[in-house]
Write a protein that holds these residues in place. Sequence first.
Motif, PDB file in Angstrom:
ATOM      1  N   PHE B  49      83.106 -39.312   5.981  1.00 47.77           N
ATOM      2  CA  PHE B  49      84.038 -38.382   5.345  1.00 47.77           C
ATOM      3  C   PHE B  49      84.855 -37.657   6.413  1.00 47.77           C
ATOM      4  O   PHE B  49      84.329 -37.279   7.453  1.00 47.77           O
ATOM      5  CB  PHE B  49      83.288 -37.305   4.549  1.00 47.77           C
ATOM      6  CG  PHE B  49      82.548 -37.787   3.342  1.00 47.77           C
ATOM      7  CD1 PHE B  49      81.200 -38.097   3.418  1.00 47.77           C
ATOM      8  CD2 PHE B  49      83.189 -37.904   2.121  1.00 47.77           C
ATOM      9  CE1 PHE B  49      80.505 -38.520   2.296  1.00 47.77           C
ATOM     10  CE2 PHE B  49      82.507 -38.321   0.998  1.00 47.77           C
ATOM     11  CZ  PHE B  49      81.154 -38.634   1.087  1.00 47.77           C
ATOM     12  N   GLN B  50      86.127 -37.461   6.131  1.00 49.83           N
ATOM     13  CA  GLN B  50      86.958 -36.566   6.930  1.00 49.83           C
ATOM     14  C   GLN B  50      87.314 -35.423   5.984  1.00 49.83           C
ATOM     15  O   GLN B  50      88.040 -35.628   5.007  1.00 49.83           O
ATOM     16  CB  GLN B  50      88.236 -37.275   7.408  1.00 49.83           C
ATOM     17  CG  GLN B  50      89.161 -36.401   8.222  1.00 49.83           C
ATOM     18  CD  GLN B  50      88.833 -36.430   9.713  1.00 49.83           C
ATOM     19  OE1 GLN B  50      88.121 -37.308  10.176  1.00 49.83           O
ATOM     20  NE2 GLN B  50      89.357 -35.473  10.449  1.00 49.83           N
ATOM     21  N   ASN B  51      86.777 -34.242   6.275  1.00 48.36           N
ATOM     22  CA  ASN B  51      86.824 -33.131   5.317  1.00 48.36           C
ATOM     23  C   ASN B  51      86.185 -33.627   4.018  1.00 48.36           C
ATOM     24  O   ASN B  51      85.049 -34.046   4.049  1.00 48.36           O
ATOM     25  CB  ASN B  51      88.243 -32.620   5.163  1.00 48.36           C
ATOM     26  CG  ASN B  51      88.740 -32.025   6.477  1.00 48.36           C
ATOM     27  OD1 ASN B  51      88.081 -31.172   7.074  1.00 48.36           O
ATOM     28  ND2 ASN B  51      89.890 -32.480   6.945  1.00 48.36           N
ATOM     29  N   ASN B  52      86.865 -33.646   2.883  1.00 50.27           N
ATOM     30  CA  ASN B  52      86.197 -34.131   1.683  1.00 50.27           C
ATOM     31  C   ASN B  52      86.727 -35.480   1.219  1.00 50.27           C
ATOM     32  O   ASN B  52      86.441 -35.910   0.102  1.00 50.27           O
ATOM     33  CB  ASN B  52      86.251 -33.096   0.563  1.00 50.27           C
ATOM     34  CG  ASN B  52      87.689 -32.750   0.208  1.00 50.27           C
ATOM     35  OD1 ASN B  52      88.614 -33.160   0.872  1.00 50.27           O
ATOM     36  ND2 ASN B  52      87.854 -31.982  -0.858  1.00 50.27           N
ATOM     37  N   GLY B  53      87.482 -36.165   2.091  1.00 48.97           N
ATOM     38  CA  GLY B  53      87.980 -37.487   1.774  1.00 48.97           C
ATOM     39  C   GLY B  53      87.179 -38.581   2.471  1.00 48.97           C
ATOM     40  O   GLY B  53      86.669 -38.374   3.570  1.00 48.97           O
ATOM     41  N   VAL B  54      87.072 -39.735   1.814  1.00 53.42           N
ATOM     42  CA  VAL B  54      86.318 -40.858   2.386  1.00 53.42           C
ATOM     43  C   VAL B  54      87.204 -41.640   3.361  1.00 53.42           C
ATOM     44  O   VAL B  54      88.312 -42.066   3.011  1.00 53.42           O
ATOM     45  CB  VAL B  54      85.824 -41.796   1.275  1.00 53.42           C
ATOM     46  CG1 VAL B  54      85.152 -43.026   1.880  1.00 53.42           C
ATOM     47  CG2 VAL B  54      84.862 -41.071   0.347  1.00 53.42           C
ATOM     48  N   VAL B  55      86.728 -41.823   4.586  1.00 49.11           N
ATOM     49  CA  VAL B  55      87.454 -42.590   5.601  1.00 49.11           C
ATOM     50  C   VAL B  55      86.992 -44.046   5.605  1.00 49.11           C
ATOM     51  O   VAL B  55      87.792 -44.964   5.725  1.00 49.11           O
ATOM     52  CB  VAL B  55      87.245 -41.975   6.995  1.00 49.11           C
ATOM     53  CG1 VAL B  55      87.859 -42.857   8.077  1.00 49.11           C
ATOM     54  CG2 VAL B  55      87.826 -40.574   7.059  1.00 49.11           C
ATOM     55  N   ASP B  56      85.678 -44.238   5.452  1.00 45.73           N
ATOM     56  CA  ASP B  56      85.117 -45.593   5.519  1.00 45.73           C
ATOM     57  C   ASP B  56      83.848 -45.639   4.686  1.00 45.73           C
ATOM     58  O   ASP B  56      82.931 -44.870   4.937  1.00 45.73           O
ATOM     59  CB  ASP B  56      84.813 -45.956   6.978  1.00 45.73           C
ATOM     60  CG  ASP B  56      84.370 -47.402   7.164  1.00 45.73           C
ATOM     61  OD1 ASP B  56      84.493 -47.918   8.289  1.00 45.73           O
ATOM     62  OD2 ASP B  56      83.897 -48.026   6.194  1.00 45.73           O
ATOM     63  N   ASP B  57      83.830 -46.494   3.704  1.00 38.18           N
ATOM     64  CA  ASP B  57      82.602 -46.727   2.929  1.00 38.18           C
ATOM     65  C   ASP B  57      82.380 -48.216   2.741  1.00 38.18           C
ATOM     66  O   ASP B  57      81.784 -48.654   1.753  1.00 38.18           O
ATOM     67  CB  ASP B  57      82.627 -45.997   1.581  1.00 38.18           C
ATOM     68  CG  ASP B  57      83.741 -46.489   0.665  1.00 38.18           C
ATOM     69  OD1 ASP B  57      83.819 -45.997  -0.475  1.00 38.18           O
ATOM     70  OD2 ASP B  57      84.524 -47.363   1.092  1.00 38.18           O
ATOM     71  N   SER B  58      82.861 -48.993   3.708  1.00 42.52           N
ATOM     72  CA  SER B  58      82.826 -50.447   3.579  1.00 42.52           C
ATOM     73  C   SER B  58      81.410 -51.018   3.559  1.00 42.52           C
ATOM     74  O   SER B  58      81.185 -52.119   3.057  1.00 42.52           O
ATOM     75  CB  SER B  58      83.626 -51.095   4.716  1.00 42.52           C
ATOM     76  OG  SER B  58      83.126 -50.675   5.972  1.00 42.52           O
ATOM     77  N   GLN B  59      80.448 -50.302   4.119  1.00 42.12           N
ATOM     78  CA  GLN B  59      79.082 -50.806   4.143  1.00 42.12           C
ATOM     79  C   GLN B  59      78.163 -50.074   3.166  1.00 42.12           C
ATOM     80  O   GLN B  59      76.944 -50.215   3.240  1.00 42.12           O
ATOM     81  CB  GLN B  59      78.522 -50.725   5.576  1.00 42.12           C
ATOM     82  CG  GLN B  59      79.319 -51.571   6.575  1.00 42.12           C
ATOM     83  CD  GLN B  59      78.641 -51.683   7.916  1.00 42.12           C
ATOM     84  OE1 GLN B  59      77.995 -52.685   8.222  1.00 42.12           O
ATOM     85  NE2 GLN B  59      78.780 -50.656   8.739  1.00 42.12           N
ATOM     86  N   LEU B  60      78.742 -49.326   2.274  1.00 41.39           N
ATOM     87  CA  LEU B  60      77.951 -48.614   1.266  1.00 41.39           C
ATOM     88  C   LEU B  60      77.742 -49.523   0.049  1.00 41.39           C
ATOM     89  O   LEU B  60      78.727 -49.976  -0.536  1.00 41.39           O
ATOM     90  CB  LEU B  60      78.683 -47.334   0.843  1.00 41.39           C
ATOM     91  CG  LEU B  60      77.928 -46.404  -0.103  1.00 41.39           C
ATOM     92  CD1 LEU B  60      76.828 -45.669   0.648  1.00 41.39           C
ATOM     93  CD2 LEU B  60      78.896 -45.412  -0.746  1.00 41.39           C
ATOM     94  N   PRO B  61      76.492 -49.796  -0.319  1.00 40.76           N
ATOM     95  CA  PRO B  61      76.242 -50.622  -1.522  1.00 40.76           C
ATOM     96  C   PRO B  61      76.582 -49.822  -2.780  1.00 40.76           C
ATOM     97  O   PRO B  61      75.746 -49.117  -3.341  1.00 40.76           O
ATOM     98  CB  PRO B  61      74.743 -50.930  -1.428  1.00 40.76           C
ATOM     99  CG  PRO B  61      74.328 -50.553  -0.044  1.00 40.76           C
ATOM    100  CD  PRO B  61      75.252 -49.455   0.377  1.00 40.76           C
ATOM    101  N   LYS B  62      77.806 -49.951  -3.202  1.00 42.09           N
ATOM    102  CA  LYS B  62      78.337 -49.040  -4.213  1.00 42.09           C
ATOM    103  C   LYS B  62      77.719 -49.228  -5.601  1.00 42.09           C
ATOM    104  O   LYS B  62      77.894 -48.373  -6.479  1.00 42.09           O
ATOM    105  CB  LYS B  62      79.860 -49.177  -4.289  1.00 42.09           C
ATOM    106  CG  LYS B  62      80.551 -48.829  -2.970  1.00 42.09           C
ATOM    107  CD  LYS B  62      82.060 -48.980  -3.097  1.00 42.09           C
ATOM    108  CE  LYS B  62      82.741 -48.740  -1.752  1.00 42.09           C
ATOM    109  NZ  LYS B  62      82.365 -49.738  -0.729  1.00 42.09           N
ATOM    110  N   ASP B  63      77.007 -50.332  -5.784  1.00 41.37           N
ATOM    111  CA  ASP B  63      76.378 -50.501  -7.090  1.00 41.37           C
ATOM    112  C   ASP B  63      75.182 -49.573  -7.261  1.00 41.37           C
ATOM    113  O   ASP B  63      74.769 -49.275  -8.390  1.00 41.37           O
ATOM    114  CB  ASP B  63      75.922 -51.959  -7.275  1.00 41.37           C
ATOM    115  CG  ASP B  63      74.970 -52.426  -6.183  1.00 41.37           C
ATOM    116  OD1 ASP B  63      74.175 -53.335  -6.451  1.00 41.37           O
ATOM    117  OD2 ASP B  63      75.036 -51.871  -5.056  1.00 41.37           O
ATOM    118  N   ARG B  64      74.655 -49.058  -6.144  1.00 44.13           N
ATOM    119  CA  ARG B  64      73.479 -48.200  -6.271  1.00 44.13           C
ATOM    120  C   ARG B  64      73.562 -46.924  -5.433  1.00 44.13           C
ATOM    121  O   ARG B  64      72.829 -45.983  -5.668  1.00 44.13           O
ATOM    122  CB  ARG B  64      72.222 -48.980  -5.848  1.00 44.13           C
ATOM    123  CG  ARG B  64      71.926 -50.188  -6.706  1.00 44.13           C
ATOM    124  CD  ARG B  64      70.636 -50.874  -6.313  1.00 44.13           C
ATOM    125  NE  ARG B  64      70.650 -51.320  -4.926  1.00 44.13           N
ATOM    126  CZ  ARG B  64      69.995 -50.751  -3.954  1.00 44.13           C
ATOM    127  NH1 ARG B  64      69.259 -49.680  -4.189  1.00 44.13           N
ATOM    128  NH2 ARG B  64      70.047 -51.234  -2.713  1.00 44.13           N
TER     129      ARG B  64
END
Lengths: 113, 116
Positions: B49-64
């Motif tokens: 996160f940069q402040n409250n915005g997402v910069v990188d979530d490419s490796q986050l398993p978003k289904d869970r």
Amino acid sequence: AQKVTQAQTEISVVEKEDVTLDCVYETRDTTYYLFWYKQPPSGELVFLIRRNSFDEQNEISGRYSWNFQKSTSSFNFTITASQVVDSAVYFCALSGGYQKVTFGTGTKLQVIP
Amino acid sequence: EAGVAQSPRYKIIEKRQSVAFWCNPISGHATLYWYQQILGQGPKLLIQFQNNGVVDDSQLPKDRFSAERLKGVDSTLKIQPAKLEDSAVYLCASSQDQSGGPDTQYFGPGTRLTVL
């Protein structure tokens, strides 16, 4: 893509010996930063050093020294006169654009009294 | 100066249950990171996160996995439902980022999650 390789999985040395931890990196960025972190058994990662790609000067801090060589894409870490308190896992890390940090797999150092 | 705070330090749950981790970064640090560290491996970035915005979530398993950083300060990482392979230490880090270049990250003590 960024990659950091720490080929040494585990190293054991006797107290007061010198030890070098190797780190080889890959990146396409022309500007990047390299880091070393220490992770003692307590688990918290402790920052040791940060080096940018334009500064190839070696650095010494007490018993710690770092050798940065862009020609071989290496950023090695030497502990002189090792002590039992140096026992930990040491991570080399690389950060290119947008601050995304890639960590190596770590080298576990055991210093035997 | 207080360091990065995380809670809980340890958590044991059954698979398919939900769990949430909390992180409070160093005061004034704009960037916050969540890492997953599986035993014997280096930390892997899940989300930045940069402040409250997402910069990188490419490796986050978003289904869970989900994460939020309300008001640009504290952050929560949630896993729902948990799987056995989620057993790991979850590390939170923060950095100041005033220079415009990759800045030093300071890590919290981590939360050790065991999924049975």
